[in-house]
Design a protein around this motif. Structure first.
Motif, mmCIF file in Angstrom:
data_model
loop_
_atom_site.group_PDB
_atom_site.id
_atom_site.type_symbol
_atom_site.label_atom_id
_atom_site.label_comp_id
_atom_site.label_asym_id
_atom_site.label_seq_id
_atom_site.Cartn_x
_atom_site.Cartn_y
_atom_site.Cartn_z
ATOM 1 N N GLY A 69 0.817 -1.211 0.000
ATOM 2 C CA GLY A 69 0.000 0.000 0.000
ATOM 3 C C GLY A 69 0.846 1.254 0.000
ATOM 4 N N SER A 70 1.910 1.273 0.782
ATOM 5 C CA SER A 70 2.724 2.487 0.782
ATOM 6 C C SER A 70 3.779 2.465 -0.311
ATOM 7 C CB SER A 70 3.341 2.752 2.155
ATOM 8 O OG SER A 70 4.162 1.694 2.540
ATOM 9 N N ALA A 71 4.108 1.294 -0.848
ATOM 10 C CA ALA A 71 5.118 1.244 -1.910
ATOM 11 C C ALA A 71 4.541 1.629 -3.278
ATOM 12 C CB ALA A 71 5.747 -0.146 -1.988
ATOM 13 N N LEU A 72 3.238 1.424 -3.457
ATOM 14 C CA LEU A 72 2.619 1.786 -4.738
ATOM 15 C C LEU A 72 2.322 3.283 -4.770
ATOM 16 C CD1 LEU A 72 0.192 -1.244 -4.976
ATOM 17 C CD2 LEU A 72 2.176 -0.844 -6.447
ATOM 18 N N PHE A 73 1.977 3.779 -5.956
ATOM 19 C CA PHE A 73 1.610 5.191 -6.086
ATOM 20 C C PHE A 73 0.089 5.268 -6.099
ATOM 21 C CE2 PHE A 73 5.570 4.613 -8.673
ATOM 22 C CZ PHE A 73 6.429 5.105 -7.702
ATOM 23 N N PRO A 74 -0.527 5.689 -4.987
ATOM 24 C CA PRO A 74 -1.990 5.586 -4.895
ATOM 25 C C PRO A 74 -2.743 6.494 -5.864
ATOM 26 C CG PRO A 74 -1.089 6.687 -2.962
ATOM 27 C CD PRO A 74 0.076 6.189 -3.751
ATOM 28 N N TRP A 75 -2.061 7.504 -6.425
ATOM 29 C CA TRP A 75 -2.757 8.416 -7.334
ATOM 30 C C TRP A 75 -2.673 7.935 -8.788
ATOM 31 C CZ3 TRP A 75 1.592 9.430 -4.519
ATOM 32 C CH2 TRP A 75 2.782 9.522 -5.229
ATOM 33 N N THR A 83 -3.287 4.726 -11.603
ATOM 34 C CA THR A 83 -4.033 3.482 -11.790
ATOM 35 C C THR A 83 -3.047 2.320 -11.881
ATOM 36 O OG1 THR A 83 -3.921 3.661 -14.179
ATOM 37 C CG2 THR A 83 -5.835 4.652 -13.119
ATOM 38 N N GLU A 138 -0.962 2.791 -14.866
ATOM 39 C CA GLU A 138 -0.029 3.913 -14.733
ATOM 40 C C GLU A 138 1.108 3.608 -13.756
ATOM 41 O OE1 GLU A 138 -3.332 7.442 -15.594
ATOM 42 O OE2 GLU A 138 -2.967 6.731 -13.566
ATOM 43 N N PHE A 162 5.024 4.025 -14.918
ATOM 44 C CA PHE A 162 5.960 4.886 -14.193
ATOM 45 C C PHE A 162 7.418 4.475 -14.430
ATOM 46 C CE2 PHE A 162 8.330 6.477 -10.550
ATOM 47 C CZ PHE A 162 7.749 7.708 -10.286
ATOM 48 N N GLY A 216 -7.639 -0.121 -14.906
ATOM 49 C CA GLY A 216 -8.088 1.241 -14.630
ATOM 50 C C GLY A 216 -8.323 1.522 -13.157
ATOM 51 N N PHE A 245 -7.562 2.001 -9.075
ATOM 52 C CA PHE A 245 -6.522 2.602 -8.248
ATOM 53 C C PHE A 245 -6.134 1.621 -7.137
ATOM 54 C CE2 PHE A 245 -8.393 6.223 -10.324
ATOM 55 C CZ PHE A 245 -7.310 7.070 -10.524
ATOM 56 N N PRO A 246 -4.903 1.736 -6.608
ATOM 57 C CA PRO A 246 -4.466 0.799 -5.566
ATOM 58 C C PRO A 246 -5.425 0.674 -4.386
ATOM 59 C CG PRO A 246 -2.591 2.034 -6.346
ATOM 60 C CD PRO A 246 -3.799 2.615 -7.039
ATOM 61 N N THR A 247 -6.108 1.771 -4.026
ATOM 62 C CA THR A 247 -7.081 1.686 -2.925
ATOM 63 C C THR A 247 -8.213 0.716 -3.244
ATOM 64 O OG1 THR A 247 -7.880 3.743 -3.886
ATOM 65 C CG2 THR A 247 -7.046 3.848 -1.635
ATOM 66 N N GLN A 248 -8.434 0.480 -4.532
ATOM 67 C CA GLN A 248 -9.556 -0.372 -4.927
ATOM 68 C C GLN A 248 -9.140 -1.822 -5.117
ATOM 69 O OE1 GLN A 248 -10.292 2.153 -8.306
ATOM 70 N NE2 GLN A 248 -12.200 2.899 -7.428
#
Ligand code: ATP
Ligand code: MG
Lengths: 257, 279
Positions: free
Chosen positions: A84-90, A92, A95, A99, A129, A131-134
Motif C-alpha cells: 500500500g505504501s510502496a505503490l503510487f496511490p494516485w 491506476t 499507470e 511509471f 483502470g 486505483f491501488p485503494t480499490q
C-alpha cells in the motif's frame, strides 16, 4: 553472480552503535532462489537493504557480476511488505507500471505490449483502470510484482512480501512467484520468518542468528522437486532441522547472550 | 483523516451507487434532515425572541429578514460581501502559494528545515488579529493591509501541513521509485509532492475557514468597507437587526466557500486524495 563478502554492518556511532551484521558471506548464483530466514530483529531487512543499495556496509564488499554495489539500480528491485505504501496511490494499475517504463525511456509504442504482458502474468489485466485503494492486499502485491518485472531487473529482493496475507491468498502468491521465477529466470532473495514458506520456495535457505553480530548459522540446500508438498516426509525433515536451529537461537536469546 | 476514496468524475472510479429500490424518502433523507434542523431552529428562535427574550437584544428571524430586504435592494450587502470575499481570496491564494513552495523545500531539505522551523514555531502564535496594528502602519488602511493579514493567517496553516505531508511520504514509496530508476529530483516531483497533496489540501481548508474569521476583526478595526465594517457600524448604531444580517451572511459565506473548495478539489485532485491503508 551476487557476491556478499564478509559484510559487517554497524548502525550508529560509538556508545549508541549497534552491530547488526558480522562477517556475513554468501554467493548467490544467477537464477537462484535464496530465502533469508531468522528471528525478528536479526538483520534480514538490513542485509536486503544492503543488497538493494539503500544502506552502505561498514566493512566488507557486495558485488554484482564483479562490480561494487554503490547505490540502488534498475538491475535490482526491492519489494516491500507494505505494498500500500510502496505503490503510487494516485496512479491506476496501468499507470503504476508505466511509471518505471517512462523513467527507463521505453518508447511509447513498445510500452503497450510490455504492460499487457506483465499485467497478464499477474492476472491484473482486467483491473488496469483501478486505483491501488480499490485492490485487495494480494492484488496490490501482484501489482508490485508486475511493476518491478516490467523494468526487467536481474534481481528481485523481497522483504516478507506476503506476511500480511491470509493463508489461501499466500498460497496462491507462492505459486505465482514460483511460476514467474521459472518463466523469467530471475535471481530472487526472499526474506521470511516462516519456515514452511522458505522450504516451499527456496533453492537454498540461509538461517541467520540472533543479533548483535548476527551471521549465517546454517545454509541449507532444498533439493525437492517443485511444486513442493508440505506433506512430503523430506519436507518435514528439513522443517525439523530448521526448527532445531532456530530453537537454538531462541535459547541464546533467553540466556541474554 | 481516513478518507479512502473519493468518487471522481473522469477518473474511471465508480461513485457511490444508490440502488433504485431504495425509496425516495431514504434518498432525500440527508436533505430533509438539514431542512428539519434549520426549520426547527428558526421556529424556536422566532418563538423565543417574540415571547420569552427581549426582541431588541435578539431580533426574531422575521425582523432580520426585514432588515435584509432594503440592504439587498440597495446592493449594500452584496458590495460588502464582494469586498470581503476578494480580500480573502487574494490573501489566501498568495499565502497558500508561498507556503506550498517554502513547505516542500523545508520538508525535503534538512538544513532549511532546521533554520526556519524555530522562527516559524515562534511566529505562528501571532494571530492575524494581533498583527492588525502593525499591518496598518506598514500597509495603510487600504486593501494591502487586508491582503497581508489574510496572507499571514493562511501561510502558517498551509506551511505546517505541507511540511508534514512531505516528511510523511512513505520511505518505501520513495525507495520503490528509486529502484524503478528515479533520480532524487524525479522522486521529489513525481512521488513526494503528489504524496503530500492530501495534507496540503487539508491545510488549505483549515486556512480558508480561519481566513473568514480573521477578515472580520481586520475590517472592524481598519477598513471602510467589507462585512467586518458593516458589523462595526451596525454595532456603533446599536442596530441589532443589521448585526444579525451581517452575522448570518458571514456564516453562509464561509460555508459556501468551503463547499466550493471541496467541489473544486473533488473535480481536479480526487486521485491524489486517496490514502492507501496498509494491506
Ligand atoms: N536505521 C537503524 N538504526 C539503528 N539500528 C537499526 C536500524 N535499522 C535496524 N536496526 C537494528 O538492526 C537490527 C536488525 O534490524 P532488521 O530490521 O534488519 O531486522 P529484521 O531481521 O528485518 O527483523 P524483522 O523480522 O522483525 O523484520 C535490529 O536490532 C534493529 O534494531
Ligand atoms: Mg525486517
Amino acid at each position: 553472480m551476487l557476491k556478499v563478502e564478509r559484510v559487517t554492518k554497524v548502525y550508529g556511532e560509538q556508545e549508541a552503535s549497534y552491530l547488526a551484521l558480522e562477517d556475513i558471506a554468501i554467493d548467490i548464483a544467477d537464477g537462484e532462489f535464496l530465502c533469508l530466514l531468522g528471528p525478528s530483529g536479526c538483520g534480514k531487512t538490513t542485509l536486503l537493504n544492503i543488497l538493494a543499495g539503500f544502506e552502505s556496509v561498514t566493512r566488507g564488499r557486495v558485488t554484482l557480476d564483479g562490480r561494487d554495489i554503490r547505490g540502488p539500480g534498475q538491475d535490482r528491485v526491492m519489494f516491500f511488505q507494505d505494498a500500500g505504501s510502496a505503490l503510487f496511490p494516485w496512479l491506476t494499475v496501468e499507470e503504476n507500471v508505466v511509471f518505471g517504463l517512462k523513467l527507463r525511456g521505453t518508447p511509447v509504442r513498445e510500452r503497450g505490449a510490455i504492460i499487457d504482458r506483465y499485467l497478464a502474468m499477474v492476472e491484473l489485466d482486467t483491473h488496469r483502470g483501478k486505483f491501488p485503494t480499490q485492490l485487495s492486499g494480494g492484488m496490490r502485491q501482484r501489482l508490485q510484482i508486475a511493476r518491478a518485472l516490467a523494468i526487467e531487473p536481474q534481481i528481485l529482493l523481497m522483504d516478507e512480501p506476503f506476511a500480511a496475507l491470509d493463508a489461501l491468498t499466500r498460497r496462491r502468491m507462492h505459486s505465482f512467484l514460483v511460476d514467474i521465477w521459472q518463466q523469467t529466470q530471475k535471481t530472487i532473495v526472499f526474506v521470511t520468518h516462516d519456515i514452511s514458506e522458505s522450504i516451499l520456495l527456496a533453492d537454498r535457505i540461509a538461517i541467520m542468528g540472533v543479533g548483535p553480530g548476527s551471521r549465517f548459522e546454517d545454509v541449507i540446500r532444498v533439493d525437492l522437486p517443485r511444486p513442493r508438498d508440505p506433506g512430503d516426509p523430506a519436507f518435514g525433515e528439513i522443517y525439523r532441522r530448521i526448527e532445531r536451529q532456530l530453537a537454538l537461537e531462541e535459547s541464546k536469546l533467553g540466556d541474554g547472550v | 483523516m481516513t478518507t479512502t476514496s473519493t468518487a471522481g468524475r473522469g477518473t474511471g472510479r465508480p461513485g457511490p451507487r444508490v440502488s433504485p429500490s431504495r425509496g425516495l424518502v431514504e434518498r432525500l433523507r440527508p436533505l430533509l434532515m438539514v431542512l428539519a434542523s434549520v426549520g426547527v431552529f428558526v421556529l424556536l428562535w422566532q418563538f423565543l425572541s417574540t415571547f420569552v427574550l427581549n426582541p431588541y437584544m435578539i431580533p426574531p428571524p422575521t425582523a432580520v429578514a426585514a432588515a435584509f430586504v432594503p440592504m439587498a435592494e440597495t446592493g449594500e450587502i452584496f458590495k460588502h460581501v464582494t469586498v470581503s470575499l476578494v480580500r480573502v481570496v487574494i490573501g489566501f491564494v498568495l499565502g497558500s502559494a508561498l507556503a506550498i513552495v517554502v513547505g516542500v523545500v523545508m520538508g525535503r531539505m534538512r538544513v532549511v528545515y532546521e533554520l526556519l522551523d524555530p522562527i516559524i514555531e515562534f511566529l505562528r502564535y501571532l494571530s492575524p488579529t494581533a498583527m492588525i496594528p502593525i499591518a496598518v502602519i506598514w500597509f495603510g488602511i487600504g486593501e494591502n493591509s487586508k491582503y497581508f493579514l489574510i496572507f499571514w493567517g493562511t501561510f502558517f496553516f498551509v506551511l505546517i501541513n505541507t511540511v508534514a505531508g512531505v516528511m510523511r511520504t512513505p520511505v518505501a514509496r520513495q525507495r520503490a521509485a528509486q529502484c524503478l530508476g528515479a533520480s532524487e529530483f524525479q522522486i521529489f516531483i513525481f512521488v513526494v509532492i503528489p504524496s503530500a497533496v492530501p495534507y496540503i489540501v487539508t491545510g488549505m481548508r483549515v486556512a480558508m475557514a480561519s481566513s473568514f474569521m480573521s477578515i472580520i476583526p481586520a475590517e472592524m478595526l481598519a477598513a471602510d468597507s467589507g462585512l467586518g465594517y458593516l458589523l462595526q457600524t451596525a454595532g456603533m448604531l446599536v442596530q441589532t437587526d443589521r448585526i444579525f444580517v451581517a452575522l448570518a451572511t458571514i456564516s453562509l459565506l464561509g460555508f459556501i466557500t468551503d463547499r466550493l473548495f471541496r467541489l473544486l478539489v473533488d473535480r481536479t485532485l480526487s486521485r491524489y486524495m486517496a490514502f492507501v491503508a496498509a494491506n
